[in-house]
Write a protein that holds these residues in place. Structure first.
Motif, PDB file in Angstrom:
ATOM      1  N   CYS A  47       0.798  -1.246   0.081  1.00 12.68           N
ATOM      2  CA  CYS A  47       0.031   0.042   0.044  1.00 12.68           C
ATOM      3  C   CYS A  47       0.926   1.172   0.079  1.00 12.68           C
ATOM      4  CB  CYS A  47      -1.009  -0.065   1.124  1.00 12.68           C
ATOM      5  SG  CYS A  47      -0.172   0.097   2.679  1.00 12.68           S
ATOM      6  N   GLY A  48       2.165   1.219   0.527  1.00 15.60           N
ATOM      7  CA  GLY A  48       2.760   2.418   0.505  1.00 15.60           C
ATOM      8  C   GLY A  48       2.407   3.512   1.355  1.00 15.60           C
ATOM      9  N   THR A  49       2.250   4.733   0.692  1.00 18.83           N
ATOM     10  CA  THR A  49       1.767   5.703   1.712  1.00 18.83           C
ATOM     11  C   THR A  49       0.307   6.070   2.051  1.00 18.83           C
ATOM     12  OG1 THR A  49       1.292   7.304  -0.525  1.00 18.83           O
ATOM     13  CG2 THR A  49       3.806   7.202   0.677  1.00 18.83           C
ATOM     14  N   GLY A  50      -0.331   4.705   1.570  1.00 17.76           N
ATOM     15  CA  GLY A  50      -1.828   4.539   1.756  1.00 17.76           C
ATOM     16  C   GLY A  50      -2.743   5.435   1.182  1.00 17.76           C
ATOM     17  N   ARG A  51      -2.226   6.023  -0.032  1.00 15.82           N
ATOM     18  CA  ARG A  51      -3.366   7.044  -0.637  1.00 15.82           C
ATOM     19  C   ARG A  51      -4.216   6.225  -1.234  1.00 15.82           C
ATOM     20  NH1 ARG A  51       0.841  10.077  -4.915  1.00 15.82           N
ATOM     21  NH2 ARG A  51       2.009   8.046  -5.637  1.00 15.82           N
ATOM     22  N   ASP A  52      -3.834   5.216  -2.016  1.00 13.37           N
ATOM     23  CA  ASP A  52      -5.133   4.381  -2.908  1.00 13.37           C
ATOM     24  C   ASP A  52      -5.823   3.670  -1.856  1.00 13.37           C
ATOM     25  OD1 ASP A  52      -3.632   5.316  -5.126  1.00 13.37           O
ATOM     26  OD2 ASP A  52      -2.323   3.421  -5.054  1.00 13.37           O
ATOM     27  N   ALA A  53      -5.234   3.245  -0.680  1.00 12.36           N
ATOM     28  CA  ALA A  53      -5.995   2.503   0.326  1.00 12.36           C
ATOM     29  C   ALA A  53      -7.235   3.226   0.843  1.00 12.36           C
ATOM     30  CB  ALA A  53      -5.253   1.929   1.563  1.00 12.36           C
ATOM     31  N   ALA A  54      -6.672   4.688   1.092  1.00  9.92           N
ATOM     32  CA  ALA A  54      -7.601   5.688   1.727  1.00  9.92           C
ATOM     33  C   ALA A  54      -8.709   6.167   0.464  1.00  9.92           C
ATOM     34  CB  ALA A  54      -6.746   6.952   2.092  1.00  9.92           C
ATOM     35  N   GLY A  55      -8.276   5.897  -0.563  1.00 11.17           N
ATOM     36  CA  GLY A  55      -9.338   6.392  -1.821  1.00 11.17           C
ATOM     37  C   GLY A  55     -10.140   5.375  -1.610  1.00 11.17           C
ATOM     38  N   LEU A  56      -9.837   4.178  -1.794  1.00 13.31           N
ATOM     39  CA  LEU A  56     -11.004   3.010  -1.589  1.00 13.31           C
ATOM     40  C   LEU A  56     -11.816   3.124  -0.373  1.00 13.31           C
ATOM     41  CD1 LEU A  56      -8.840  -0.029  -3.059  1.00 13.31           C
ATOM     42  CD2 LEU A  56     -10.431   1.162  -4.075  1.00 13.31           C
ATOM     43  N   HIS A  57     -11.228   3.727   0.659  1.00 12.56           N
ATOM     44  CA  HIS A  57     -12.070   3.663   2.037  1.00 12.56           C
ATOM     45  C   HIS A  57     -13.057   4.870   1.669  1.00 12.56           C
ATOM     46  CE1 HIS A  57     -12.943   4.422   6.148  1.00 12.56           C
ATOM     47  NE2 HIS A  57     -12.720   5.637   5.944  1.00 12.56           N
ATOM     48  N   ARG A  58     -12.545   5.838   1.075  1.00 11.42           N
ATOM     49  CA  ARG A  58     -13.732   6.856   0.752  1.00 11.42           C
ATOM     50  C   ARG A  58     -14.857   6.610   0.007  1.00 11.42           C
ATOM     51  NH1 ARG A  58      -9.166  10.200   1.935  1.00 11.42           N
ATOM     52  NH2 ARG A  58      -8.588   9.921  -0.310  1.00 11.42           N
ATOM     53  N   ALA A  59     -14.592   5.434  -1.013  1.00 14.51           N
ATOM     54  CA  ALA A  59     -15.512   5.005  -1.782  1.00 14.51           C
ATOM     55  C   ALA A  59     -16.672   3.878  -1.202  1.00 14.51           C
ATOM     56  CB  ALA A  59     -14.638   4.236  -3.016  1.00 14.51           C
ATOM     57  N   GLY A  60     -16.257   3.643   0.070  1.00  8.01           N
ATOM     58  CA  GLY A  60     -17.093   2.984   0.829  1.00  8.01           C
ATOM     59  C   GLY A  60     -16.610   1.478   1.293  1.00  8.01           C
ATOM     60  N   ARG A  61     -15.327   1.274   0.816  1.00  3.58           N
ATOM     61  CA  ARG A  61     -14.800  -0.170   1.116  1.00  3.58           C
ATOM     62  C   ARG A  61     -14.139  -0.143   2.693  1.00  3.58           C
ATOM     63  NH1 ARG A  61     -16.137  -3.314  -3.300  1.00  3.58           N
ATOM     64  NH2 ARG A  61     -16.461  -1.863  -5.053  1.00  3.58           N
ATOM     65  N   THR A  62     -14.273  -1.516   3.066  1.00  2.28           N
ATOM     66  CA  THR A  62     -13.421  -1.694   4.406  1.00  2.28           C
ATOM     67  C   THR A  62     -12.168  -2.130   4.044  1.00  2.28           C
ATOM     68  OG1 THR A  62     -15.465  -2.337   5.366  1.00  2.28           O
ATOM     69  CG2 THR A  62     -13.619  -3.090   6.377  1.00  2.28           C
ATOM     70  N   VAL A  63     -11.022  -1.195   4.204  1.00  2.00           N
ATOM     71  CA  VAL A  63      -9.652  -1.435   3.643  1.00  2.00           C
ATOM     72  C   VAL A  63      -8.877  -1.698   4.778  1.00  2.00           C
ATOM     73  CG1 VAL A  63      -8.116  -0.524   2.088  1.00  2.00           C
ATOM     74  CG2 VAL A  63     -10.333   0.156   1.818  1.00  2.00           C
ATOM     75  N   THR A  64      -7.831  -2.810   4.274  1.00  2.00           N
ATOM     76  CA  THR A  64      -6.703  -2.832   5.165  1.00  2.00           C
ATOM     77  C   THR A  64      -5.367  -2.831   4.227  1.00  2.00           C
ATOM     78  OG1 THR A  64      -7.667  -4.742   6.622  1.00  2.00           O
ATOM     79  CG2 THR A  64      -5.333  -4.905   6.274  1.00  2.00           C
TER      80      THR A  64
END
Length: 262
Positions: A47-64
């Motif tokens: 995930c690196g800096t987490g920006r893609d994970a956070a983007g998926l979280h904002r899209a409604g996903r439960t992300v690790t």
């Protein structure tokens, strides 16, 4: 001259060098997840800096978000809230059986599996982590792009960018290690201050489309999309499964595969 990884050791500098203010990679990933009906639980591996994970979280996903770099994970926890962040090795991880509906692996992270054993370890871990029918979504350099091509090889490329008043200059050389089937990169960084140059060495496995299909099938995955095209951080529209060709010409390879339901 010192050795290290200037960008991944300094996550804020990494984001400055590779900006994605419009969250294009996360949007491309969400587009593929929705298109193939993925559930909400997503693992962003590498995930690196987490920006893609956070983007998926904002899209409604439960992300690790998972990464091996403590520096990247610390930055993600501080600057990209929402997902859960854990330390895990791409070559083999156990975050719970059937814990996820999709595993995402962007920016050629999958290609840090340099050997067959490492790639088997990654895919076996994905199989363990995914619920039946779960998806693997990945984007990486296309090994077939380098068949007969030398335009990117053995030719130093100089680049520069300025961040917080300091100009960072890099000289990058790519070489093919044919015996190991690796694309090797040597990058030398210099700055305008008195800091000594930093030399970074890295490498990616060169996977070819049919080879990748073979590994996926051996681990119980059905390929839904496998095609070439520009990377997901480019301007949309992104390439679709109907893109012409057999994944031989574009620099980037896009993959969506589904785990067989027992």
């Amino acid at each position: 001259m010192t050795s290290g990884n200037l960008l991944t050791d300094h996550p804020a500098l990494y984001e400055a060098r590779f900006p994605d203010a419009e969250r294009r990679a996360a949007r491309w990933t969400e587009d593929r997840l929705r298109h193939h009906g993925a559930g909400a639980r997503v693992l962003d591996m590498g995930c690196g800096t987490g920006r893609d994970a956070a983007g998926l979280h904002r899209a409604g996903r439960t992300v690790t978000g998972a990464d091996l770099s403590e520096a990247m994970l610390a930055h993600a926890r501080a600057h990209q809230p929402g997902p859960r962040y854990v330390r895990a090795d791409l070559h083999g991880f156990d975050l719970g059986r059937s814990a996820f509906d999709a595993v995402v692996c962007l920016d050629s992270s999958l290609l840090y599996c340099h050997t067959n054993d490492q790639l088997d370890g990654f895919l076996a871990s994905c199989r363990h982590a995914l619920a039946p029918g779960g998806l693997l979504v990945a984007e990486m350099r296309n090994g077939a792009y380098f068949l007969g091509r030398t335009d990117l090889l053995e030719r130093p490329v100089v680049d520069a960018f300025t961040w917080q008043g300091i100009t960072y200059r890099s000289t990058t050389t790519l070489t093919l290690d044919r015996a190991a089937q690796l694309l090797r990169r040597t990058r030398v960084w210099t700055t305008g201050d008195s800091s000594p140059p930093v030399t970074q060495h890295s490498a990616w496995r060169l996977l070819f489309p049919h080879e990748l299909r073979h590994f996926l099938a051996a681990h119980g995955f059905e390929v839904l999309e496998l095609h070439d095209g520009p990377g997901p951080r480019t301007e949309p529209p992104w390439p679709e499964a109907t893109s012409p060709g057999t994944a031989t010409d574009g620099d980037r390879l896009h993959l969506v595969a589904r785990l067989h339901t027992p």
